[in-house]
Scaffold this active site. Sequence first.
Site, PDB file in Angstrom:
ATOM      1  N   THR A  17      10.486 -33.684 -14.926  1.00 59.23           N
ATOM      2  CA  THR A  17       9.974 -34.887 -15.594  1.00 59.23           C
ATOM      3  C   THR A  17      11.064 -35.673 -16.323  1.00 59.23           C
ATOM      4  O   THR A  17      10.809 -36.755 -16.836  1.00 59.23           O
ATOM      5  CB  THR A  17       8.850 -34.521 -16.590  1.00 59.23           C
ATOM      6  OG1 THR A  17       9.347 -33.507 -17.460  1.00 59.23           O
ATOM      7  CG2 THR A  17       7.613 -34.022 -15.880  1.00 59.23           C
ATOM      8  N   SER A  19      14.468 -38.052 -16.405  1.00 60.55           N
ATOM      9  CA  SER A  19      14.719 -39.185 -15.505  1.00 60.55           C
ATOM     10  C   SER A  19      15.617 -38.787 -14.329  1.00 60.55           C
ATOM     11  O   SER A  19      15.378 -39.163 -13.182  1.00 60.55           O
ATOM     12  CB  SER A  19      15.336 -40.355 -16.272  1.00 60.55           C
ATOM     13  OG  SER A  19      16.571 -39.974 -16.819  1.00 60.55           O
ATOM     14  N   LYS A  43       4.117 -29.313 -20.045  1.00 65.21           N
ATOM     15  CA  LYS A  43       3.552 -30.334 -19.155  1.00 65.21           C
ATOM     16  C   LYS A  43       2.816 -29.715 -17.968  1.00 65.21           C
ATOM     17  O   LYS A  43       2.513 -30.385 -16.987  1.00 65.21           O
ATOM     18  CB  LYS A  43       4.642 -31.288 -18.669  1.00 65.21           C
ATOM     19  CG  LYS A  43       5.170 -32.168 -19.804  1.00 65.21           C
ATOM     20  CD  LYS A  43       5.888 -33.397 -19.336  1.00 65.21           C
ATOM     21  CE  LYS A  43       6.310 -34.227 -20.552  1.00 65.21           C
ATOM     22  NZ  LYS A  43       7.286 -35.253 -20.243  1.00 65.21           N
ATOM     23  N   ILE A  97      22.482 -28.082 -11.389  1.00 62.91           N
ATOM     24  CA  ILE A  97      23.147 -29.365 -11.241  1.00 62.91           C
ATOM     25  C   ILE A  97      23.774 -29.810 -12.566  1.00 62.91           C
ATOM     26  O   ILE A  97      24.802 -30.486 -12.584  1.00 62.91           O
ATOM     27  CB  ILE A  97      22.120 -30.438 -10.791  1.00 62.91           C
ATOM     28  CG1 ILE A  97      21.346 -29.978  -9.546  1.00 62.91           C
ATOM     29  CG2 ILE A  97      22.796 -31.780 -10.569  1.00 62.91           C
ATOM     30  CD1 ILE A  97      22.195 -29.632  -8.343  1.00 62.91           C
ATOM     31  N   GLU A 217      40.527 -27.864  -5.721  1.00 61.78           N
ATOM     32  CA  GLU A 217      41.301 -28.709  -6.614  1.00 61.78           C
ATOM     33  C   GLU A 217      42.167 -27.836  -7.505  1.00 61.78           C
ATOM     34  O   GLU A 217      42.120 -26.610  -7.417  1.00 61.78           O
ATOM     35  CB  GLU A 217      40.377 -29.629  -7.418  1.00 61.78           C
ATOM     36  CG  GLU A 217      39.323 -28.914  -8.222  1.00 61.78           C
ATOM     37  CD  GLU A 217      38.188 -29.839  -8.694  1.00 61.78           C
ATOM     38  OE1 GLU A 217      37.801 -30.763  -7.971  1.00 61.78           O
ATOM     39  OE2 GLU A 217      37.687 -29.608  -9.800  1.00 61.78           O
ATOM     40  N   HIS A 255      36.687 -32.687 -14.371  1.00 59.44           N
ATOM     41  CA  HIS A 255      36.034 -31.379 -14.308  1.00 59.44           C
ATOM     42  C   HIS A 255      36.646 -30.453 -15.354  1.00 59.44           C
ATOM     43  O   HIS A 255      37.857 -30.404 -15.501  1.00 59.44           O
ATOM     44  CB  HIS A 255      36.239 -30.736 -12.928  1.00 59.44           C
ATOM     45  CG  HIS A 255      35.435 -31.396 -11.858  1.00 59.44           C
ATOM     46  ND1 HIS A 255      35.756 -31.278 -10.528  1.00 59.44           N
ATOM     47  CD2 HIS A 255      34.332 -32.168 -11.908  1.00 59.44           C
ATOM     48  CE1 HIS A 255      34.868 -31.943  -9.808  1.00 59.44           C
ATOM     49  NE2 HIS A 255      34.004 -32.501 -10.623  1.00 59.44           N
TER      50      HIS A 255
END
Lengths: 298, 392
Positions: A17, A19, A43, A97, A217, A255
Amino acid sequence: MSILIDENTKVLVQGITGSFGARHAKLSLEYGTKIVGGVTPAKGGQFFENVVPIFDTVGEAVKETGATASAIFVPPAFAADAILEAADAGVELIVCITEGIPVMDMMRVKAMLKGSKSRLVGPNCPGLVTPGLGEKSHGGCRIGIAPGYIHKRGNVGVVSRSGTLTYEAVWQLTQLGYGQSTCVGIGGDPINGTNHQEVLEMFNNDPETEAIILIGEIGGNAEVEAARWAKDHCKKPIAGFIAGATAPPGRRMGHAGAIVGGDEDTAQAKKKILAECGIAVAETPSVMAKTLLERWGK
Amino acid sequence: MNIHEYQAKELFDRFSVPSPKGKAASTPKEAYDAAKWLAVNHLVVKAQVHAGGRGKGVFKNGFKGGVHLVESPEAAREIAASMLGETLVTKQTGEAGRLVRKVMIAESVTIQRELYLAILMDRQSCMPVIIVSTEGGMDIEEVAEKTPEKILREFVNPLAGLQAYQVRKICQALGLQTTARQFGRLLHSLYKLFIDCDCSMVEINPVVVTTDDHVYALDAKFNFDDNALYRHPEIQAMRDKEEEDPREVAAAEYDLNYIGLDGNIACLVNGAGLAMATMDIIKHHGGDPANFLDVGGGASKEQVAAAFKIILGDKAVQGIFINIFGGIMDCNIVAEGVVAAAKETGLSLPLVVRLEGNNVEAGKATLAASGLNIVAADGMDDGAKKIVAAVA
């Protein structure tokens, strides 16, 4: 076949929920991913986009939906807790994420997940995509924030710390007509759940994956360890790229994990070791796919 | 984030890590008062800047040394007057040097032994590691290279915390006997500080054993995990923006990741990995990047415009390369931000733009309709070649 996820994987979204979580849950649904539930405390009982049931806890969501994977989009201060909740509920694949989780939190999560049957990918990662067979790879499984349409179903495995560099490699492959088995973004943080080598091992064992692109990297030695493993064990052609050749020592390049420490940490040193281990090293990021095809004999 | 020595001393006091008594001073008068308050015969006056090599540094007014031993409050006042408001140049500050706004006045101790102690986050094991050596006061990297046997690494299970046997093991390796208990207490306190304050590194070089058998942390270097600063307002308050690159401070206000470099080609990119790779490809084609700049995955028009102004603030910049792989990010938003900022700043420098991804056609149309002199690139390789040619 593919690794970790396929078009039948049932996926939860923790933080559905918010954004950011909502936006990407919607994009995943549109891509054809089986998003079977969302989790937002307090919720429970509501529905996301009128179709996806929302639960208060991950445990309840797993029980009701049979989900085996979860994408975490909760804010950094609560992300470690969300990972542990997913593990406690027996979620097999946890994809975090969230960017900006304190390192101490991840250190404890890592220690607590030892011996757990859950696999964590991320945090601070774009997630995973196993492309589908439909138009613009529709019908696949997309967990995270990668743009679905750049993919194409095929036989190249892609593993990377960086999101946009993954997209760059995937887009190059797709434009040259080569698709992907699965694309895995392992994240740009110093402590992450799954490393390059573990993903290489899975690609090596996956019959659908015929060739691999490994993107790394500066900072740490995960790419080097993966390359050394690949030298002795990986039977498939690999192309590699290491970003950060021009990064000044001691500065964190976006990072948290991308920082040149000692001499072994530099992009030049890593590229050299990759090449010594039989990986075809792309000279620039714009020829990652081309370098792979040459090595692959295509 | 880094902090000053006097701020490290405040943290040491809070966590009961023993260190010599001392105080910071912003004026010669405060330096005098601090010396009076210390009421000892042997004092040290130290310039407070975020850079090493202070002892051997030279002030731009010709005054030598950022660290001085003195024996009276009057002498402390005099030395402080020579340092405060002056610019100190050390091997770590570069030619520009650093303005000294504060000095620290501390008790000077008589040293019997110097030891090395650091705690840092080891990314391979995902555990804190304690590093100690009998060779304190030296360049530890040199010690590690020449005499690796003189360095001990002890890993700590983060769920269990530092154990007593580990402390005993470390004390034995350092050859501590009468002072082992004191050192052990210091180590436990420092470990608590490291964890509680979300440090990524704390290094004390040296920890000293004084001739009267006291153990003190003498000089400290701290690094904090930026991701965790939100839960440490007291540490955030220690941030000294005057010590940081003003462009980086401005970028941080807009949630942009910016690092200034020495070249003349500015870059504006989305994503840290692609931003690094963009710098690399510019270099590959013979150019020199002026900065690292990651506008993030979901940048707004305002952020793009702010980023544009920050890179133009660098007077060495002779050309700009915008490289966007807008996976989810709308390319047209980037284009609108670029056009707005270019018009506002009256841009006259060459600008090469590579747009790829979501809503790319609208983005390209916005750029083309702007009437600005923008060179469109087909892929990042083409873009890098074009910008390098434009500034040559």
